[in-house]
Every structure is written in C-alpha cells, then in structure tokens.
Design a protein around this motif. Structure first.
Motif, PDB file in Angstrom:
ATOM      1  N   GLU A 168       0.845  -1.187   0.000  1.00 52.49           N
ATOM      2  CA  GLU A 168       0.000   0.000   0.000  1.00 52.49           C
ATOM      3  C   GLU A 168       0.879   1.234   0.000  1.00 52.49           C
ATOM      4  O   GLU A 168       1.972   1.237   0.562  1.00 52.49           O
ATOM      5  CB  GLU A 168      -0.907   0.023   1.242  1.00 52.49           C
ATOM      6  N   SER A 175      -5.320   5.603   0.565  1.00 54.31           N
ATOM      7  CA  SER A 175      -4.197   4.770   0.147  1.00 54.31           C
ATOM      8  C   SER A 175      -4.633   3.896  -1.025  1.00 54.31           C
ATOM      9  O   SER A 175      -5.823   3.770  -1.314  1.00 54.31           O
ATOM     10  CB  SER A 175      -3.709   3.900   1.309  1.00 54.31           C
ATOM     11  N   GLU A 176      -3.655   3.315  -1.679  1.00 57.89           N
ATOM     12  CA  GLU A 176      -3.936   2.411  -2.789  1.00 57.89           C
ATOM     13  C   GLU A 176      -2.990   1.231  -2.717  1.00 57.89           C
ATOM     14  O   GLU A 176      -1.882   1.346  -2.194  1.00 57.89           O
ATOM     15  CB  GLU A 176      -3.844   3.134  -4.137  1.00 57.89           C
ATOM     16  N   THR A 177      -3.438   0.108  -3.242  1.00 53.42           N
ATOM     17  CA  THR A 177      -2.652  -1.117  -3.265  1.00 53.42           C
ATOM     18  C   THR A 177      -2.141  -1.342  -4.673  1.00 53.42           C
ATOM     19  O   THR A 177      -2.868  -1.127  -5.644  1.00 53.42           O
ATOM     20  CB  THR A 177      -3.516  -2.319  -2.828  1.00 53.42           C
ATOM     21  N   ALA A 187      -1.266   0.561  -9.673  1.00 53.15           N
ATOM     22  CA  ALA A 187      -2.301   0.378  -8.655  1.00 53.15           C
ATOM     23  C   ALA A 187      -3.385  -0.571  -9.133  1.00 53.15           C
ATOM     24  O   ALA A 187      -3.717  -0.620 -10.312  1.00 53.15           O
ATOM     25  CB  ALA A 187      -2.907   1.729  -8.290  1.00 53.15           C
ATOM     26  N   SER A 189      -7.226  -1.246  -9.104  1.00 52.87           N
ATOM     27  CA  SER A 189      -8.450  -0.480  -8.916  1.00 52.87           C
ATOM     28  C   SER A 189      -9.169  -0.971  -7.656  1.00 52.87           C
ATOM     29  O   SER A 189      -9.300  -2.182  -7.454  1.00 52.87           O
ATOM     30  CB  SER A 189      -9.346  -0.655 -10.141  1.00 52.87           C
ATOM     31  N   PRO A 190      -9.637  -0.035  -6.802  1.00 54.30           N
ATOM     32  CA  PRO A 190     -10.299  -0.455  -5.552  1.00 54.30           C
ATOM     33  C   PRO A 190     -11.471  -1.402  -5.768  1.00 54.30           C
ATOM     34  O   PRO A 190     -11.704  -2.295  -4.954  1.00 54.30           O
ATOM     35  CB  PRO A 190     -10.773   0.872  -4.937  1.00 54.30           C
ATOM     36  N   ASP A 191     -12.212  -1.259  -6.864  1.00 52.79           N
ATOM     37  CA  ASP A 191     -13.347  -2.160  -7.079  1.00 52.79           C
ATOM     38  C   ASP A 191     -12.908  -3.593  -7.346  1.00 52.79           C
ATOM     39  O   ASP A 191     -13.664  -4.535  -7.126  1.00 52.79           O
ATOM     40  CB  ASP A 191     -14.255  -1.646  -8.213  1.00 52.79           C
ATOM     41  N   LEU A 193     -10.512  -4.963  -5.671  1.00 48.29           N
ATOM     42  CA  LEU A 193     -10.128  -5.476  -4.356  1.00 48.29           C
ATOM     43  C   LEU A 193     -11.335  -5.676  -3.445  1.00 48.29           C
ATOM     44  O   LEU A 193     -11.205  -6.197  -2.351  1.00 48.29           O
ATOM     45  CB  LEU A 193      -9.141  -4.515  -3.676  1.00 48.29           C
ATOM     46  N   ASP A 194     -12.513  -5.255  -3.879  1.00 48.80           N
ATOM     47  CA  ASP A 194     -13.703  -5.354  -3.057  1.00 48.80           C
ATOM     48  C   ASP A 194     -14.192  -6.809  -3.046  1.00 48.80           C
ATOM     49  O   ASP A 194     -14.742  -7.303  -4.024  1.00 48.80           O
ATOM     50  CB  ASP A 194     -14.810  -4.442  -3.604  1.00 48.80           C
TER      51      ASP A 194
END
Length: 197
Positions: A168, A175-177, A187, A189-191, A193-194
């Motif tokens: 991260e 923050s981003e992974t 990175a 995308s957060p979606d 990782l959901d």
C-alpha cells in the motif's frame, strides 16, 4: 499440423521460414495491408495455438506467427504480413508471462518478465502492468504490456509471486494497493479489491 496449402500465400511464405529464427520482430505496426478474412487459428487461454482445431506443435512456427501478430484499435487480433491481414481468435491474452526476476525493493524494484514465447520485458513506463477481475473466481488477473497493443497474462503461479510484492502507498484521498516496478506504481483499482461483491 493440418495442410498449409489452404493458408493465404503470405502466411505460407512465412511458414517456410519458421525455423530460421534469431531475427528481430518485423515492423507489423507499420504495415497496412488489406483484410483478407479470418483463419481458423485460435490462441487458447493457456497459450496453446491451434490451427483447424489441432494444436500447432512446432514452437518455431508458433514464434513466427507471434512475431507477426498485432492487436488493432478494433480490439481484434490479426496476423499481418506486408500483403495481407488475417483475423484470428484470442481467448484472453496472446502471450503468457511465465517467469519473473525481481531486483530491489519498493520504489527501486525492477520486475523483468519472460513470456512463453521468449519475449523479455521490464515492467515500467514502457511496459505497464494492469489488473482485471477473473470472472470465474473473482480473483485478480494481471497483464503486462509486451509490444504494440499485445499483452501477456501472468500465469497463476506468477500471480501468486506478484501478490507477495504488493504493498500500500498513501495518496491524497487515502491509500492504494499495487506494485512498484521501474519507478512506476501500478495500482489495483479499488473495485477489484472489493471482496464483498
């Protein structure tokens, strides 16, 4: 392999040079030949090339076909010679990333990848890594840009190695992974990782 006389003339000439090897890939991005239709060549998800439903067993021939493979703006893959452009089917990515070497850590990390057909790429600005969601499992599918619009899909084993390098980093809105390589942060995308979906 099935009879090659049914193939277009440009591909027949290419096949006659299949065992020559050792040359730089031809400049397929600069060629603009007429479209000559589709050919029953398929690249399966596991990287196996098929002609008329049968696997192409000669690796030099597969490498030669791959050297004239191009993905156009329409999203389709073509075998391109100076005189013809022939559509083929690609189930996922045309190449697989099968081996990875890692040097350094965090911002100083350099990831070098080898594809199933021998391409070597250093992930970074010119060869970015991107992620998609695996429809069946919901897991991540990483890809690396190889050349033109062609990408290599990481094998499952390599995906696990890549996952171990993820970290991260802070940014203005949280923050981003993702993964560092070649001075670039790629990175996820957060979606993707959901896991609540």
């Amino acid at each position: 392999m099935a009879e090659i006389s049914a193939m277009p003339a440009g591909l027949q000439a290419l096949m006659s040079r299949a065992d020559a090897g050792g040359k730089a890939p031809p400049p397929v991005e600069k060629w603009n030949p007429p479209f000559c239709g589709d050919l029953d060549i398929r690249i399966a998800r596991d990287g196996t090339w098929y002609y008329l439903g049968s696997p192409i067993g000669r690796l030099p021939l597969v490498k030669l076909f791959a050297s004239v493979l191009r993905k156009d703006e329409d999203g389709r893959h073509y075998l391109v010679t100076p005189v013809e452009k022939i559509g083929i089917t690609v189930e996922d990515a045309p190449l697989l990333a099968v081996e990875m070497a890692v040097e350094g850590e965090a911002e100083n990390r350099q990831i070098t990848l080898r594809t199933n057909l021998g391409d070597l790429v250093q992930a970074g600005r010119d060869h970015p890594i991107r992620f998609e969601k695996e429809p069946d499992s919901g897991g991540l599918k990483p890809y690396v840009h190889v050349r033109g619009r062609l990408e290599a899909l990481f094998t499952r084993a390599l995906m696990y190695q890549l996952a171990e390098l993820m970290e991260e980093r802070g940014k203005e809105d949280g923050s981003e992974t993702g993964i560092w390589s070649g001075g670039q942060f790629f990175a996820v995308s957060p979606d993707l990782l959901d896991v609540s979906e």
